[in-house]
Design an enzyme around this catalytic site. Structure first.
Site, PDB file in Angstrom:
ATOM      1  N   LYS A 121       0.806  -1.223   0.000  1.00  0.00           N
ATOM      2  CA  LYS A 121       0.000   0.000   0.000  1.00  0.00           C
ATOM      3  C   LYS A 121       0.842   1.277   0.000  1.00  0.00           C
ATOM      4  O   LYS A 121       0.416   2.300  -0.542  1.00  0.00           O
ATOM      5  CB  LYS A 121      -0.944   0.011   1.207  1.00  0.00           C
ATOM      6  CG  LYS A 121      -2.020  -1.068   1.198  1.00  0.00           C
ATOM      7  CD  LYS A 121      -3.071  -0.806   0.145  1.00  0.00           C
ATOM      8  CE  LYS A 121      -4.247  -1.772   0.281  1.00  0.00           C
ATOM      9  NZ  LYS A 121      -5.299  -1.514  -0.732  1.00  0.00           N
ATOM     10  N   GLU A 126     -10.341   5.641   3.285  1.00  0.00           N
ATOM     11  CA  GLU A 126     -10.963   4.486   3.909  1.00  0.00           C
ATOM     12  C   GLU A 126      -9.903   3.414   4.096  1.00  0.00           C
ATOM     13  O   GLU A 126      -8.847   3.452   3.466  1.00  0.00           O
ATOM     14  CB  GLU A 126     -12.080   3.959   3.012  1.00  0.00           C
ATOM     15  CG  GLU A 126     -11.634   3.025   1.889  1.00  0.00           C
ATOM     16  CD  GLU A 126     -10.660   3.613   0.876  1.00  0.00           C
ATOM     17  OE1 GLU A 126      -9.894   2.828   0.266  1.00  0.00           O
ATOM     18  OE2 GLU A 126     -10.634   4.842   0.678  1.00  0.00           O
ATOM     19  N   SER A 146       1.701  -9.714  -0.789  1.00  0.00           N
ATOM     20  CA  SER A 146       1.413  -8.277  -0.753  1.00  0.00           C
ATOM     21  C   SER A 146       1.513  -7.652   0.627  1.00  0.00           C
ATOM     22  O   SER A 146       1.605  -6.431   0.747  1.00  0.00           O
ATOM     23  CB  SER A 146       0.015  -8.014  -1.325  1.00  0.00           C
ATOM     24  OG  SER A 146      -0.961  -8.796  -0.655  1.00  0.00           O
TER      25      SER A 146
END
Length: 404
Positions: free
Chosen positions: A92, A114, A380
């Protein structure tokens, strides 16, 4: 012209999917973001600053790792792009640092977003701290309870965490809540959408910022093995880690691309988040995509053991790639995911995020059916955020040596 420059078109469409369906008051603000992105993404000053951040702050490039114990057991060669080693513990940060840098160049002072599993929230709070910005993260109450370590991290990083208590109290409602808050703060804030979803230009921007994962992976795998992998796989909720990985291999037609979605615990509405398996075209959060919907056409309730995957929609580009046939979308269940979580932890000393464990589970199944093949997955994120929930709910797994 390459695929990445062809899609999306100027209106933000990937085939029939995408677009920007916005309240009139947001149209000029999203246009401002698009214009700033198109200008800055070709600016040497912007790109050099981003390269510096990625190398000296994030720790890029992250390595590709050959999972030797798991490969020996499965019978195929499983490689992992270690995005869990990216600073803050997941992929991210790749787009969050870039979105915050974009906001800085636009003269914004606040980031709003969010989060589901909390990894996007942690990454954006990290970026806000780096750039000296305010940060406001909206998170469903169910996810706050499941992902307590990430809530603590966001608060320590100086972010305001806004609990979302309406509707399903998970990712969809967190997006609704964040959009509503952003409406009143558009002059000083940017809504840093956490995946390849939302109105144009965010699906394009987030994919391009995440494409560093795929481009690094392709070069690293060729250097390690001397050829490209047979299969590339990544989990898909909104789908940012998957599109980042796929971006490096989109032109390599001999490489199979696989998006792995959550089959959850059943086939009924509310028991899974398998948008590609059970969804149909629909509208959510200002864009068109494949969507899980109820009898009235509204977004359906969803479930996944992984909080970051429990979204009824999916990125519009994934929707296009399914219809075009370039990517094969399959699912794994909660039970298969949990088994992979335990197996990777005990076999390789790597505790994966439950989201990433979906891709691990698929690779284990595919490898057993295709011995000798080479499989590259995007690991990830790391599972620090999940260990309390998993162990308190399911125990320590069959390989644990815990005293009984």
């Amino acid at each position: 012209m390459s695929y990445l420059k062809t899609f999306p078109n100027q209106e933000g469409y990937f085939g029939e999917f995408g677009g920007a369906f916005l309240p009139p008051e947001l149209v000029p603000h999203f246009a401002e973001i698009e214009q700033a992105y198109l200008r800055l993404s070709r600016s040497a000053d912007f790109l050099n600053e981003l390269k510096y951040i990625r190398k000296h702050y994030q720790g890029r490039p992250t390595p590709v790792y050959y999972a030797h114990n798991l490969s020996r057991e499965v019978g195929a060669h499983i490689y992992m792009k270690r995005e869990d080693l990216n600073h803050s513990g997941a992929h991210k940060l790749n787009h969050c640092m870039a979105e915050a840098l974009l906001a800085k160049h636009m003269g914004k002072s606040k980031l709003i977003a969010e989060t589901g599993a909390g990894q996007h929230g942690v990454a954006l709070a990290t970026a806000a701290a780096y750039f000296g910005m305010e940060c406001e993260i909206h998170m469903g109450e169910i996810d706050i309870a499941k992902e307590a370590p990430n809530v603590t991290r966001m608060k320590l990083l100086g972010s305001q965490v806004v609990p979302v208590s309406f509707g399903g109290r998970s990712l969809k409602e967190a997006v609704d809540s964040a959009f509503e808050s952003y409406l009143g703060q558009t002059d000083q804030a940017i809504f840093a959408i956490g995946s390849v979803v939302g109105p144009h230009p965010f699906p394009m921007m987030v994919r391009n910022f995440q494409s560093v994962v795929g481009h690094e992976s392709r070069e690293q795998f060729l250097d390690m093995v001397g050829e490209l992998p047979d299969q590339v796989a990544a989990c898909v909720g909104g789908g940012s880690n998957a599109l980042g990985m796929f971006a490096g291999f989109m032109e390599d037609e001999q490489v199979g691309l696989n998006g792995i979605e959550p089959l959850g615990k059943g086939t009924k509405i509310g028991e899974h988040s398998a948008t590609m398996t059970y969804g149909k075209p629909g509208m959510i959060h200002g864009f068109k995509c494949m969507l899980l919907s109820d009898e009235d056409g509204n977004p359906a309730p969803v479930h996944s053991i992984a909080s970051g995957l429990d979204y009824p929609g999916v990125g519009p580009e994934h929707s296009y790639l399914k219809t075009s046939g370039r990517v094969n979308y399959q699912g794994v269940t909660d039970d298969e995911t949990l088994a992979a979580f335990y197996k990777l932890s005990s076999a390789e000393g790597i505790i994966p995020a439950l989201e990433s464990a979906h891709a691990v589970a698929w690779a284990m199944k595919y490898g057993q059916d295709n011995p000798g093949s080479t499989i590259l997955i995007n690991l990830s994120g790391r599972g620090d955020k999940d260990i309390d929930y998993v162990t308190e709910t399911f125990g320590f797994g069959e390989h644990s040596y815990q005293e009984q």
